[in-house]
Design an enzyme around this catalytic site. Structure first.
Site, PDB file in Angstrom:
ATOM      1  N   SER A   1       0.808  -0.742  -0.200  1.00  0.00           N
ATOM      2  CA  SER A   1      -0.218   0.445  -0.288  1.00  0.00           C
ATOM      3  C   SER A   1       0.727   1.044   0.541  1.00  0.00           C
ATOM      4  O   SER A   1       1.887   1.089   0.522  1.00  0.00           O
ATOM      5  CB  SER A   1      -0.635   0.034   1.163  1.00  0.00           C
TER       6      SER A   1
HETATM    7  N1  SAH Z   1      -0.117  -4.912   4.137  1.00  0.00           N
HETATM    8  C1  SAH Z   1       0.090  -5.238   2.636  1.00  0.00           C
HETATM    9  C2  SAH Z   1      -0.270  -5.199   1.509  1.00  0.00           C
HETATM   10  C3  SAH Z   1      -0.850  -6.524   1.280  1.00  0.00           C
HETATM   11  S1  SAH Z   1      -1.883  -6.613  -0.449  1.00  0.00           S
HETATM   12  C4  SAH Z   1       1.562  -4.532   2.606  1.00  0.00           C
HETATM   13  O1  SAH Z   1       2.672  -3.373   3.377  1.00  0.00           O
HETATM   14  O2  SAH Z   1       2.416  -5.107   2.243  1.00  0.00           O
HETATM   15  C5  SAH Z   1      -3.530  -8.265   0.676  1.00  0.00           C
HETATM   16  C6  SAH Z   1      -2.718  -8.965   0.656  1.00  0.00           C
HETATM   17  O3  SAH Z   1      -3.922 -10.068   1.507  1.00  0.00           O
HETATM   18  C7  SAH Z   1      -1.832  -9.641  -0.233  1.00  0.00           C
HETATM   19  O4  SAH Z   1      -0.502 -10.268   0.300  1.00  0.00           O
HETATM   20  C8  SAH Z   1      -3.245 -10.751  -0.736  1.00  0.00           C
HETATM   21  O5  SAH Z   1      -2.452 -12.425  -1.311  1.00  0.00           O
HETATM   22  C9  SAH Z   1      -3.357 -11.172   0.766  1.00  0.00           C
HETATM   23  N2  SAH Z   1      -5.219 -11.710   0.813  1.00  0.00           N
HETATM   24  C10 SAH Z   1      -6.078 -12.290   0.187  1.00  0.00           C
HETATM   25  N3  SAH Z   1      -6.849 -12.693   0.697  1.00  0.00           N
HETATM   26  C11 SAH Z   1      -6.641 -12.790   1.969  1.00  0.00           C
HETATM   27  C12 SAH Z   1      -7.358 -13.721   2.842  1.00  0.00           C
HETATM   28  N4  SAH Z   1      -8.188 -14.340   2.624  1.00  0.00           N
HETATM   29  N5  SAH Z   1      -6.512 -13.823   3.694  1.00  0.00           N
HETATM   30  C13 SAH Z   1      -4.629 -13.329   4.415  1.00  0.00           C
HETATM   31  N6  SAH Z   1      -4.595 -12.578   3.601  1.00  0.00           N
HETATM   32  C14 SAH Z   1      -5.533 -12.441   2.679  1.00  0.00           C
END
Ligand code: SAH
Length: 229
Positions: free
Chosen positions: A67
């Site tokens: 993000s």
């Molecule tokens: N906070 C992260 C942003 C990640 S984007 C950062 O700072 O990099 C959102 C993430 O949620 C992705 O890595 C994706 O794989 C994960 N995601 C998607 N569905 C999910 C689920 N059901 N449970 C856990 N993680 C999930």
């Protein structure tokens, strides 16, 4: 001063904090301090390191993104963390938001669906010396899997002081509301796949009292109680 790849990341980070955080209204001293300390360049692929302090999302592999710094700061500020807080994070991704939470909370429990991303995040957070983080690979829409605790001699039931979703949900999964303590705070992007509202909820008498923060655009949370693949 250490210049990795000829880039002065430290002064870029300082400039990002001034312009993109303070300049856009982030005021909480703890959040400002944490964002000024965590090296975001360590959480992005080498090919994107030169853009680590631009205020935008960046690809982290597996079709996912880290993000933008302002949104990480805003969501963290909304959580009103203190060092007694136990935080549940859904969507570890690169681990950058996890690192910020880790600096301000007592303990962070973070769930990631992709084992590739979780393992990469575990490696970088370990290398940077973060120790108050528990990782789980699985579907975060179902909350933290306490059934696994029996084997470790830990309590079966636990509630979190704070919960943060870093991927979009059509609605906040009830399991997550159930795992939030009374008076606890939850922050999540809620809406459809293309656009969402960032929501801050405070749990009162078992229900979430919600407040709109701003319009956002996150990748989808894919799971049993979220979006389907
Ligand atoms: N906070 C992260 C942003 C990640 S984007 C950062 O700072 O990099 C959102 C993430 O949620 C992705 O890595 C994706 O794989 C994960 N995601 C998607 N569905 C999910 C689920 N059901 N449970 C856990 N993680 C999930």
């Amino acid at each position: 001063m250490y210049y990795a790849n000829g880039i002065d990341f430290e002064s870029q980070r300082r400039a990002m904090v001034e312009k993109d955080l303070k300049g856009k209204g982030i005021a909480e001293p703890g959040v400002i301090a944490a964002m000024g300390q965590v090296p975001r360049e360590e959480f992005v692929p080498t090919s994107y390191q030169s853009q680590a302090y631009a205020d935008g999302p960046l690809p982290i592999g597996m079709g996912q993104t880290i993000s933008q710094p302002y949104i990480v700061a805003l969501m963290t500020q909304e959580l009103r963390l203190n060092n007694y807080c136990e935080v549940l994070e859904i969507g570890t991704g690169s681990g950058y938001q996890t690192a910020i939470l880790s600096k301000l909370a007592k303990r962070v429990y973070t769930i990631e669906r992709s084992s590739v991303l979780s393992e990469a995040a575990q490696a970088v957070l370990g290398r940077l010396g973060f120790t108050n983080i528990e990782f789980y690979i699985g579907d975060g829409s179902k909350g933290w899997p306490f059934s696994d605790n029996a084997t470790k001699g830990e309590p079966q039931e636990k509630k979190f002081d704070r919960i943060i979703l870093t991927a979009a949900v059509p609605k906040i999964p009830q399991t997550l509301i159930d795992q939030l303590k009374e008076s606890g705070i939850l922050v999540a992007p809620v809406g459809d796949a293309g656009a969402q509202e960032l929501i801050t909820g405070v749990k009162k008498d078992g229900k979430l009292i919600e407040r709109f923060v701003c319009d956002v655009r996150f990748v989808k949370l894919i799971g049993e109680d979220a979006f389907k693949e």
